[in-house]
Design a protein around this motif. Structure first.
Motif, short mmCIF file in Angstrom:
data_model
loop_
_atom_site.label_atom_id
_atom_site.label_comp_id
_atom_site.label_asym_id
_atom_site.label_seq_id
_atom_site.Cartn_x
_atom_site.Cartn_y
_atom_site.Cartn_z
N VAL A 85 0.85 -1.19 0.00
CA VAL A 85 0.00 0.00 0.00
C VAL A 85 0.88 1.24 0.00
CG1 VAL A 85 -1.85 -1.17 1.21
CG2 VAL A 85 -0.12 0.04 2.52
N GLY A 86 0.27 2.38 -0.29
CA GLY A 86 1.01 3.63 -0.22
C GLY A 86 1.17 4.26 -1.58
N GLY A 87 1.56 5.51 -1.58
CA GLY A 87 1.85 6.23 -2.81
C GLY A 87 3.32 6.58 -2.83
N GLU A 88 3.60 7.82 -2.47
CA GLU A 88 5.00 8.23 -2.37
C GLU A 88 5.57 7.89 -1.00
OE1 GLU A 88 5.19 12.32 -3.35
OE2 GLU A 88 4.61 12.05 -5.44
N LEU A 120 -1.06 -4.96 -13.74
CA LEU A 120 -1.88 -4.77 -12.53
C LEU A 120 -3.37 -4.80 -12.87
CD1 LEU A 120 0.08 -1.94 -10.66
CD2 LEU A 120 0.14 -4.40 -10.27
N ALA A 121 -3.74 -4.19 -14.01
CA ALA A 121 -5.15 -4.19 -14.40
C ALA A 121 -5.65 -5.61 -14.59
CB ALA A 121 -5.32 -3.38 -15.69
N THR A 122 -4.81 -6.47 -15.15
CA THR A 122 -5.20 -7.87 -15.34
C THR A 122 -5.25 -8.61 -14.01
OG1 THR A 122 -4.17 -7.88 -17.54
CG2 THR A 122 -4.60 -10.03 -16.50
N LEU A 140 -6.89 1.77 -10.17
CA LEU A 140 -5.82 1.21 -9.34
C LEU A 140 -4.80 2.28 -8.96
CD1 LEU A 140 -5.18 -2.23 -11.11
CD2 LEU A 140 -6.35 -1.82 -8.94
N GLN A 141 -4.50 3.17 -9.90
CA GLN A 141 -3.56 4.25 -9.62
C GLN A 141 -4.06 5.09 -8.44
OE1 GLN A 141 -0.59 5.08 -10.82
NE2 GLN A 141 -0.41 7.04 -9.73
N LYS A 142 -5.33 5.43 -8.46
CA LYS A 142 -5.92 6.22 -7.38
C LYS A 142 -5.99 5.42 -6.10
CE LYS A 142 -10.09 8.77 -6.11
NZ LYS A 142 -11.46 9.20 -6.54
N PHE A 143 -6.38 4.14 -6.24
CA PHE A 143 -6.57 3.28 -5.07
C PHE A 143 -5.28 3.10 -4.27
CE2 PHE A 143 -6.60 -1.06 -3.26
CZ PHE A 143 -7.66 -0.93 -2.39
N PHE A 144 -4.18 2.85 -4.97
CA PHE A 144 -2.93 2.55 -4.29
C PHE A 144 -2.13 3.80 -3.90
CE2 PHE A 144 -3.41 -1.69 -6.31
CZ PHE A 144 -3.32 -2.46 -5.16
#
Length: 461
Positions: A201-204, A218-220, A229-233
Motif C-alpha cells: 500500500v502507499g503512494g509516495e 496490474l489491471a489484469t 488502481l492508480q488512485k486506489f494505491f
C-alpha cells in the motif's frame, strides 16, 4: 526566550573550547571524563529544565570523548532511520563489521528498534528475512496474514515473537498513554549483506511495490482499470506509522484473556509470543534477576543457534567479572542507565607482549555493546535506577560461563601448589583473598560518592 537561546549557544561554544583545553592537560580515561563532567556542573549557568538539558549535553560530550576509541559500544548515532513519521519510527543499527573485524561472526545480524506512539498503526508489509521481536515497553497487537487466515497476538513487555520471512504483518500500539518499543533482530537469509521490506500500500510515502509493475499487468491481476488502481494505491500518504482512532484500535485488539500466553510450555507448542519473564533462572537476589530462554524451549532460537536472556540489575549494583567461552554476546539497554567495563587484549607496536585495555562506556536506553568470546566484563547500574538489558548469545552450542569474582570464582579451584606458584604467596593467603566475597553473581557496586542502597526496583517484571 531568544536571549536564553543565544546564551546557551555561547555557553556550548565556550564549553567546546574548554573541552579541548582540558583534553590537552588531563590524563586519559575515566579521570579525564570525571574531570570534564565536574567542569560541566561548575559551568552550569541556567536553572530548571534548561539548565539540566545543557548540563546533560555537556556530560554526553564528555562520555563520547572516551567512547570514540571503543569499537564495542554503539550509540544513537550508529543507528540509521528506515522510516519516520510524527507517530513513530523504525531504526536499524549499522553492520557490526563496519566497526571491527572482531565482529565477523555476526556480520549477518541486524538490530532494529520499532517505536510507536500511543494509539498508532504500523501499516502492512513483509520482509525478506525473519524478525525476532522483543517487547521492551508497552503493549499492542501483532497480526500475521496468511492465504486463508489471520493470526493476531496481543503483546506486552517481555514477550518474544517471530515474524517469519515473507509473511505480511501489521501491528498497533493499543495503549492510550505509553509508547510501544520493540527491539527486532534479523538474521539475513541471503548473503547480500542487507535486508528489505515490501509495502503493498502507499503512494509516495511509503512507496508501493505495485508501482514497479506495468499498468496493464496490474489491471489484469486485479480485473480493474489502471486509473482506478492508480488512485486506489496512492491514497495512503501519511507514512509507515499512522494514528488510529480508539474504535479502530479496539477492532484490531484481541479480546481479553486470549493470546496473552504464559508458561514455559507455550514457547514449545506455538509460534506466537513467548513470555521471557516466565523463565526466571536460579540467580534470584535482591541485587538482580536474570530470565533466560534456551533453544530447547523456543524453536526459533534453535534455527538461530542462540540463547536470549533478560537481566534486571538493581539500582547501584553490578555483576562479578565473567566471560563466555564460545558465544559472541550482543547486549542492548532496554531501560535505565549504568556503565560497562571490559578487558580487551591489544599489542603495542613492535612488542609481542599482550596488554589489556579497559573498554568502558556509560550506558543509556537504546545503546548496544558487543562482547567477544573470552573477554571478561562487568555491568553496573546507576545509583538511582535499575538497569535492564536484553542479552543475545550467538553460537551458543557448547558455551560455558566462568566467573572471576564472587563465591564461585574459578581461581578458588586451583590446586594448592598452583595457587602458590600463580600468586607468589601462600595458598592460605590466596584462599583468604578469593574467599572473602560470599555473594554469587550480583552485588553492590562501588559508589564512593553516595550511600544509596542496592535494592531491587522491579519495573513491570
Amino acid at each position: 526566550m531568544a536571549s536564553v537561546g543565544r546564551s546557551v549557544c555561547i555557553f556550548l561554544f565556550a564549553f567546546c573550547v574548554i573541552l579541548v583545553t582540558v583534553g590537552l592537560t588531563v590524563a586519559k580515561g575515566d579521570v579525564e571524563v570525571n574531570e570534564c563532567k565536574r567542569h560541566c556542573r561548575r559551568q552550569r549557568q541556567f536553572e530548571g529544565a534548561e539548565g539540566r538539558r545543557v548540563q546533560e549535553l555537556c556530560e554526553t560530550k564528555c562520555e563520547q570523548r572516551l567512547e570514540d576509541d571503543n569499537p564495542y559500544a554503539f550509540r544513537d548515532e550508529d543507528f540509521t532511520t528506515l522510516f519516520k513519521t510524527q507517530e513513530g519510527q523504525v531504526k536499524v543499527l549499522r553492520d557490526f563489521t563496519e566497526r571491527s573485524k572482531l565482529f565477523k561472526g555476526i556480520e549477518n545480524i541486524r538490530m532494529l528498534i520499532f517505536e510507536l506512539n500511543p494509539l498508532t498503526f504500523l501499516i502492512p508489509s513483509h520482509w525478506d528475512s525473519d524478525i525476532l521481536f522483543f517487547v521492551g515497553q508497552g503493549r499492542g497487537t501483532i497480526t500475521l496474514v496468511f492465504e486463508e487466515r489471520i493470526e493476531s497476538f496481543n503483546i506486552e513487555k517481555g514477550h518474544l515473537m517471530t515474524v517469519p520471512a515473507g509473511i505480511t504483518f501489521y501491528m498497533i500500539n493499543s495503549d492510550d498513554h505509553e509508547k510501544l518499543f520493540l527491539h527486532g533482530f534479523v538474521k539475513l537469509i541471503a548473503n547480500s549483506g542487507h535486508f528489505s521490506s515490501f509495502f503493498g500500500v502507499g503512494g509516495e510515502d511509503p512507496e508501493s511495490f505495485y508501482y514497479a509493475f506495468s499498468p496493464d499487468v496490474l489491471a489484469t491481476a486485479f480485473n480493474a482499470s489502471s486509473d482506478r488502481l492508480q488512485k486506489f494505491f496512492s491514497q495512503q500518504r501519511k507514512g509507515v506509522i499512522i494514528s488510529a482512532s480508539k474504535e479502530q484500535i479496539k477492532d484490531l485488539t484481541v479480546e481479553e484473556d486470549t493470546h496473552l500466553p504464559h508458561g514455559r510450555s507455550y514457547c514449545l507448542e506455538n509460534y506466537g509470543p513467548c513470555q521471557i519473564l516466565d523463565h526466571l533462572t536460579s540467580e534470584i537476589t535482591d541485587f538482580g534477576l536474570i530470565y533466560m530462554v534456551i533453544p530447547t524451549e523456543y524453536v526459533k532460537l534453535q534455527e538461530l543457534d542462540m540463547y536470549i536472556s533478560f537481566s534486571n540489575t538493581s539500582q547501584g549494583c553490578m555483576n562479578v567479572p565473567f566471560h563466555s567461552t564460545r558465544v559472541i554476546k550482543i547486549i542492548m539497554v532496554i531501560s535505565g542507565r549504568g556503565r560497562f567495563e571490559m578487558a580487551a587484549p591489544y599489542n603495542e607496536e613492535g612488542s609481542t607482549r599482550i596488554h589489556y585495555k579497559k573498554m568502558s562506556s556509560e550506558l543509556r536506553r537504546g545503546m548496544v555493546f558487543v562482547v567477544p568470546p573470552g573477554y571478561p566484563f562487568v555491568l553496573m547500574s546507576s545509583p538511582d535506577e535499575n538497569l535492564e538489558t536484553l542479552n543475545l548469545e550467538f553460537y551458543a552450542n557448547g558455551n560455558e560461563r566462568y566467573l572471576f569474582g564472587g563465591r564461585n570464582n574459578i581461581m578458588k579451584n586451583f590446586q594448592k601448589a598452583a595457587k602458590e606458584l600463580t600468586f607468589a604467596t601462600s595458598a592460605e593467603e590466596v584462599d583468604a583473598v578469593l574467599g572473602k566475597q560470599h555473594l554469587y553473581f550480583f552485588m553492590r557496586a562501588p559508589m564512593p560518592r553516595t550511600d544509596t542502597a542496592c535494592l531491587l526496583r522491579p519495573k513491570g517484571s
